[in-house]
Write a protein that holds these residues in place. Structure first.
Motif, short mmCIF file in Angstrom:
data_model
loop_
_atom_site.label_atom_id
_atom_site.label_comp_id
_atom_site.label_asym_id
_atom_site.label_seq_id
_atom_site.Cartn_x
_atom_site.Cartn_y
_atom_site.Cartn_z
N TYR A 135 6.22 6.29 4.47
CA TYR A 135 5.76 4.93 4.17
C TYR A 135 4.74 4.89 3.03
CZ TYR A 135 7.96 3.55 8.60
OH TYR A 135 8.85 3.31 9.62
N GLN A 136 4.63 5.94 2.25
CA GLN A 136 3.55 6.02 1.27
C GLN A 136 3.57 4.91 0.23
OE1 GLN A 136 4.00 9.22 -1.81
NE2 GLN A 136 5.68 9.90 -0.49
N ASN A 137 4.73 4.36 -0.05
CA ASN A 137 4.82 3.32 -1.08
C ASN A 137 4.79 1.90 -0.52
OD1 ASN A 137 5.06 5.21 -3.23
ND2 ASN A 137 7.22 5.54 -2.70
N GLU A 138 4.56 1.77 0.78
CA GLU A 138 4.49 0.45 1.42
C GLU A 138 3.03 0.03 1.53
OE1 GLU A 138 6.87 -1.47 2.02
OE2 GLU A 138 8.68 -0.24 2.20
N ASP A 139 2.60 -0.85 0.64
CA ASP A 139 1.19 -1.26 0.62
C ASP A 139 0.78 -2.01 1.88
OD1 ASP A 139 0.84 -0.14 -1.86
OD2 ASP A 139 1.20 -2.01 -2.96
N ARG A 140 1.74 -2.62 2.58
CA ARG A 140 1.40 -3.43 3.74
C ARG A 140 1.52 -2.66 5.06
NH1 ARG A 140 5.17 -6.89 3.95
NH2 ARG A 140 6.27 -6.39 2.03
N ILE A 141 1.66 -1.34 4.98
CA ILE A 141 1.59 -0.52 6.18
C ILE A 141 0.13 -0.16 6.44
CG2 ILE A 141 2.07 1.80 7.08
CD1 ILE A 141 4.44 0.01 7.41
N ILE A 142 -0.27 -0.28 7.70
CA ILE A 142 -1.59 0.16 8.15
C ILE A 142 -1.36 1.28 9.15
CG2 ILE A 142 -3.69 -0.52 9.39
CD1 ILE A 142 -3.20 -3.39 8.39
N PHE A 143 -2.11 2.37 9.01
CA PHE A 143 -1.91 3.52 9.88
C PHE A 143 -2.90 3.47 11.05
CE2 PHE A 143 -0.50 4.83 5.64
CZ PHE A 143 0.80 5.23 5.93
N GLY A 144 -2.37 3.19 12.26
CA GLY A 144 -3.19 3.16 13.48
C GLY A 144 -3.15 4.52 14.14
N THR A 145 -4.12 5.34 13.84
CA THR A 145 -4.03 6.76 14.17
C THR A 145 -3.77 7.05 15.65
OG1 THR A 145 -6.45 6.80 14.21
CG2 THR A 145 -5.37 7.60 12.21
N MET A 146 -4.35 6.25 16.55
CA MET A 146 -4.15 6.50 17.98
C MET A 146 -4.60 5.31 18.81
SD MET A 146 -3.07 8.38 20.43
CE MET A 146 -2.51 9.69 19.34
#
Length: 393
Positions: free
Chosen positions: A196-207
């Protein structure tokens, strides 16, 4: 005044469809759980904590069980940036009609087009992503299904939180503290971030909701490993969420030492840009989210002290889980809570409510809209508290 953009941590994402028997890696018990409590052949129901039990293959059963803000707050606009909801994808039947689930895509489209929300949280089990192989690669048969949900979310124009919903554990063992290694935790995030590296609207919810963590300093090291892996995989500008101990409660995020430990997590270049403090907070009598009745708006004991802390540290906060029943008590308390976040939008980015999708009828915190002859109808809590807080209607 209203909180700026509140990435609609009201962004509801449908949860897994309940079945007569829960699938491998699906939920099978826990406080408030109303779905299946037995597992398909070859799996046993194993308790992770009092709120969550999971069907584990081969196990022995246990008792039940691009614009992105930096982390330096700007003057509040009087409205949170994000508002939305939460959707669980932890079993074999995701909230997608092509997989015999509910119409998650339709729900998200309604929440965006009719309610104005702009953020969805998409929980998924770590085991589901890798077919139960710790340290293994993303398993195409299941990851492709999850990615379908993610792509449907992105297609609405919303921000979408990738949320590994494992309570800092793999089969009950704590990451970096006797369970999976930090390297294994970093690896799953490296794979997801690469994809998903090129998706600016992805937020990574680590846990989702670490709890009963023996050493908060070691947990911060695990989170640091995930953050470093995400950035080094090429996802250099997206937001990453930093969850604390005690179910990442807003009321204890500072007092239990989570804030002091996680505030030191940095990007590889030493900055803290787009590293967001993540909290949850329910309004029922024991903060469990298992009762329909609300008894507090959480302002004085949770959100006001946390706002002061975040402002002093020049950091931003996202409330990614809250909810309640649809009685006037919850409409009032949650409405006041969200109004407070709006008034302090210099530090509060927004919120997502728990939860919409494929819950069984009667689920205490169900926020799923109902499709009535082509018209989506919201629950009273959504219509009378969440929508006004975010849209101002």
């Amino acid at each position: 005044m209203k909180t700026s953009l509140s990435g609609i941590a009201l962004a509801f994402l449908p949860s897994i469809l309940a079945q007569a028997q829960a699938p491998a890696w699906g939920q099978c018990g826990g406080i408030g759980w109303t779905g299946a409590t037995t597992c398909v052949s070859g799996s046993a129901c194993v308790e992770t904590n009092s709120y969550y039990s999971q069907c584990v293959p081969g196990a022995t059963p246990t008792s039940s069980t691009s614009y992105m803000p930096t982390t330096t707050p700007a003057p509040g606009s009087g409205k949170v940036k994000f508002g939305g909801g939460t959707c669980s994808v932890t079993g074999a039947y995701p909230p997608l009609v092509q997989y015999y689930g509910p119409d998650g895509k339709g729900q998200m489209t309604h929440f965006v087009n009719d309610d104005g929300f702009n953020l969805f949280r998409l929980p998924v089990g770590w085991q589901y992503l890798v077919n139960g192989v710790l340290g293994g690669p993303l398993y195409n048969d299941t990851f492709s299904i999850y990615d379908t949900l993610v792509q449907d979310c992105l297609a609405t124009g919303s921000y979408c939180i990738i949320d590994i919903h494992n309570y800092a554990r793999w089969n009950g063992e704590i990451i970096g503290q006797g369970g999976p290694t930090n390297e294994q935790f970093a690896d799953i995030w490296s794979q997801l971030a690469t994809y998903y590296q090129n998706e600016d609207r992805i937020i990574f919810g680590t846990m989702n909701e670490p709890h009963d963590i023996p050493d908060i300093g070691l947990w911060a090291q695990s989170v640091q490993a995930a953050v470093t892996a995400i950035r080094e995989a090429g996802a250099t500008t997206q937001m990453i969420l930093l969850p604390g101990n005690d179910w990442t409660s807003a009321a204890t995020y500072v007092s239990d030492g989570s804030a002091a430990a996680l505030i030191n997590v940095t990007n590889p270049d030493g900055s803290t840009d787009n590293l967001i403090l993540e909290v949850h907070k329910y309004s029922d009598e024991d903060n469990s989210g298992t009762h329909a009745e609300c008894v507090t708006n959480n302002i004085d004991d949770a959100f006001a002290p946390l706002a002061d802390y975040a402002r002093g540290q020049k950091r931003l906060v996202l409330n990614t889980e809250f909810g309640g029943g649809s009685g006037n008590d919850c409409i009032t308390d949650i409405g006041q809570q969200l109004a407070y976040l709006n008034q302090n939008s210099d530090v509060y980015l927004g919120w997502t409510g728990w939860a919409a999708g494929s819950f069984l009828a009667g689920y205490t915190l169900d926020l799923s809209p109902v499709d009535t002859n082509g018209t989506w109808v919201d629950t009273p809590l959504v219509a009378q508290a969440l929508v006004p807080a975010f849209s101002g209607n």
